[in-house]
Design an enzyme around this catalytic site. Structure first.
Site, PDB file in Angstrom:
ATOM      1  N   HIS A 148      -0.744  -0.171  -9.669  1.00 45.40           N
ATOM      2  CA  HIS A 148      -1.485  -1.116  -8.827  1.00 45.40           C
ATOM      3  C   HIS A 148      -2.037  -2.288  -9.656  1.00 45.40           C
ATOM      4  O   HIS A 148      -3.238  -2.526  -9.690  1.00 45.40           O
ATOM      5  CB  HIS A 148      -2.614  -0.393  -8.075  1.00 45.40           C
ATOM      6  CG  HIS A 148      -2.974  -1.076  -6.777  1.00 45.40           C
ATOM      7  ND1 HIS A 148      -3.363  -0.402  -5.651  1.00 45.40           N
ATOM      8  CD2 HIS A 148      -2.995  -2.388  -6.415  1.00 45.40           C
ATOM      9  CE1 HIS A 148      -3.625  -1.245  -4.681  1.00 45.40           C
ATOM     10  NE2 HIS A 148      -3.403  -2.473  -5.126  1.00 45.40           N
TER      11      HIS A 148
ATOM     12  N   ASP B 294       4.343  -0.418  -7.006  1.00 45.16           N
ATOM     13  CA  ASP B 294       3.073  -0.756  -7.651  1.00 45.16           C
ATOM     14  C   ASP B 294       1.944   0.045  -7.009  1.00 45.16           C
ATOM     15  O   ASP B 294       0.798  -0.038  -7.462  1.00 45.16           O
ATOM     16  CB  ASP B 294       2.794  -2.262  -7.500  1.00 45.16           C
ATOM     17  CG  ASP B 294       1.561  -2.710  -8.277  1.00 45.16           C
ATOM     18  OD1 ASP B 294       1.481  -2.378  -9.486  1.00 45.16           O
ATOM     19  OD2 ASP B 294       0.667  -3.346  -7.686  1.00 45.16           O
TER      20      ASP B 294
ATOM     21  N   ARG C  42       0.866  -1.185   0.000  1.00 43.25           N
ATOM     22  CA  ARG C  42       0.000   0.000   0.000  1.00 43.25           C
ATOM     23  C   ARG C  42       0.904   1.237   0.000  1.00 43.25           C
ATOM     24  O   ARG C  42       1.918   1.266   0.709  1.00 43.25           O
ATOM     25  CB  ARG C  42      -0.923   0.021   1.225  1.00 43.25           C
ATOM     26  CG  ARG C  42      -2.116  -0.917   1.133  1.00 43.25           C
ATOM     27  CD  ARG C  42      -3.099  -0.543   0.017  1.00 43.25           C
ATOM     28  NE  ARG C  42      -4.262  -1.432  -0.033  1.00 43.25           N
ATOM     29  CZ  ARG C  42      -4.377  -2.499  -0.799  1.00 43.25           C
ATOM     30  NH1 ARG C  42      -3.383  -2.849  -1.609  1.00 43.25           N
ATOM     31  NH2 ARG C  42      -5.486  -3.223  -0.785  1.00 43.25           N
TER      32      ARG C  42
ATOM     33  N   GLU D 245      -2.595   7.509  -4.957  1.00 41.36           N
ATOM     34  CA  GLU D 245      -2.893   6.869  -6.244  1.00 41.36           C
ATOM     35  C   GLU D 245      -4.352   7.002  -6.684  1.00 41.36           C
ATOM     36  O   GLU D 245      -4.655   6.872  -7.874  1.00 41.36           O
ATOM     37  CB  GLU D 245      -2.522   5.382  -6.210  1.00 41.36           C
ATOM     38  CG  GLU D 245      -3.422   4.534  -5.301  1.00 41.36           C
ATOM     39  CD  GLU D 245      -3.036   3.058  -5.312  1.00 41.36           C
ATOM     40  OE1 GLU D 245      -1.850   2.747  -5.174  1.00 41.36           O
ATOM     41  OE2 GLU D 245      -3.948   2.217  -5.452  1.00 41.36           O
TER      42      GLU D 245
END
Ligand code: NAD
Length: 341
Positions: free
Chosen positions: A295, A258, A234, A263
């Protein structure tokens, strides 16, 4: 059951609709994220189905409860975006998909390590432009590197197993050590020791208050110069501004992300014809030794099939009055028992 599905992309519709042939729920797909502005779309739906960047704070949950919703079915493992205490007070049931494919996330993690270690992102562009020079592409052997894994739950275990195959020395930090991993050769150490000894640090713990900005100025100061940091967990586990300062000074030698703490306004949308307004994120993209993916670590065919199946199974169990297999309770908010993804 009538289900309002938020944050719907074509692939969500594809996998959920296919799996739903065996369940028969009435799925109504909404493209927007669930937020304070969009929560009224769920009016009259007993269940909502949401994803990682939907906002389920106390306000949105109250709006859902007032409008007749009883079940919030997450189609992901992590639940840091849900105010579980508010949900409990409002008697809303919350479910998730705890383990659809830890391998998918682990494999993406290893892909980021390998791509950064061998500079594949640079080599790919170079060769396409007819530049076959090797200057600047010098990599390192993953064999014998020390990798520190923070969070050795389902995904951390898969990462450890894969990296063991590469001949890495494994360190771990987790409030709940896993004896199976110790048999594999992973040594649990306190965080300062993991920071100080690791060539590569990979994050696989949940985002909870005590892990927020776990990788901050102070933590980075304890690391080896040139350390590689990978985050497929996260975004807010990392203080992005502190990471940028460390990338500029060379203290962090490579970074694979990622996830990103802000985000929600970026990922899962095609913004290629727009100017990115987030200066911190835009700065991150300028580094030659940083790879960012949006993500997508979970995004494999197998994982999408499992997510759809498990999400709909949770909804069916709730509808039958049974305890859904992916039920989340507030008991998990206590740090010692936290389990997420
Ligand atoms: P998990 O619950 O199986 O494992 C999490 C581990 O972290 C547990 O062993 C737990 O004891 C440990 N932990 C808890 N607090 C900690 C702390 N303060 N420091 C270190 N370790 C701590 O979860 P998982 O399925 O392995 O998923 C891990 C994370 O991956 C999730 O939190 C989720 O946010 C993320 N995730 C990302 C994607 C993606 O697509 N990028 C997909 C799925 C999950």
């Amino acid at each position: 059951m009538r289900v309002a599905v938020f944050s719907t992309k074509p692939y969500d519709r594809q996998f959920l609709s296919a799996a739903n042939k065996a369940f028969g729920h009435e799925l109504v797909f909404f493209e927007p994220r669930l937020t304070r502005e969009t929560c009224r779309l769920a009016e009259g739906f007993p269940a909502v189905c949401v994803f990682v960047n939907d906002e389920l704070d106390a306000y949105v949950l109250l709006c859902l409860a007032k409008n007749g919703t009883k079940l919030v079915a997450l189609r992901c493992a992590g639940f840091n975006n849900v105010d579980l205490r508010a949900a409990e007070e409002l008697e809303l049931t919350v479910t998730r998909v705890p383990a659809y494919s830890p391998q998918a996330v682990a494999e993406h993690t290893v892909a980021l390590i390998l791509a950064l270690g061998r500079k594949l992102h640079k080599a790919y562009n170079r060769v396409r432009e007819g530049n076959f020079a090797l200057d600047g592409l010098l990599g390192f052997d993953l064999h014998r590197q020390t990798v520190g894994i923070i969070g050795t739950g389902k995904i951390g275990v898969c990462v450890a197993q894969a990296l063991r195959g590469f001949g890495c020395r494994l360190l771990g930090y987790d409030p709940h050590p896993n004896s199976e991993l110790e048999k594999l050769g992973l040594r649990y150490v306190p965080l300062p020791e993991l920071f100080a000894e690791s060539d590569i640090i990979s994050l696989h713990c949940p985002l909870v208050p005590e892990t927020w900005h776990l990788i901050n100025e102070e933590a980075i100061a304890q690391m080896k110069r040139g350390v590689m940091i990978i985050n497929t967990s996260r975004g807010a586990l990392i203080d992005t501004r502190a990471a940028i300062r460390a990338l500029k000074s060379g203290k962090i030698g490579a970074m694979g992300l990622d996830v990103y703490e802000e985000e929600a306004d970026l990922f899962y949308e095609n913004l290629s014809d727009q100017v990115i307004q987030d200066d911190t994120f835009a700065r991150m993209l300028t580094f030659p030794n940083v790879i960012v993916t949006a993500h997508q670590a979970f995004f494999t065919r197998g994982a999408m099939e499992a997510i759809a199946q498990e999400t709909l199974a949770n909804i069916s169990a709730f509808e039958r009055g049974q305890q859904p297999p992916g039920l989340i309770t507030t008991a998990w908010l206590r740090p010692a028992t936290t389990t997420t993804s």
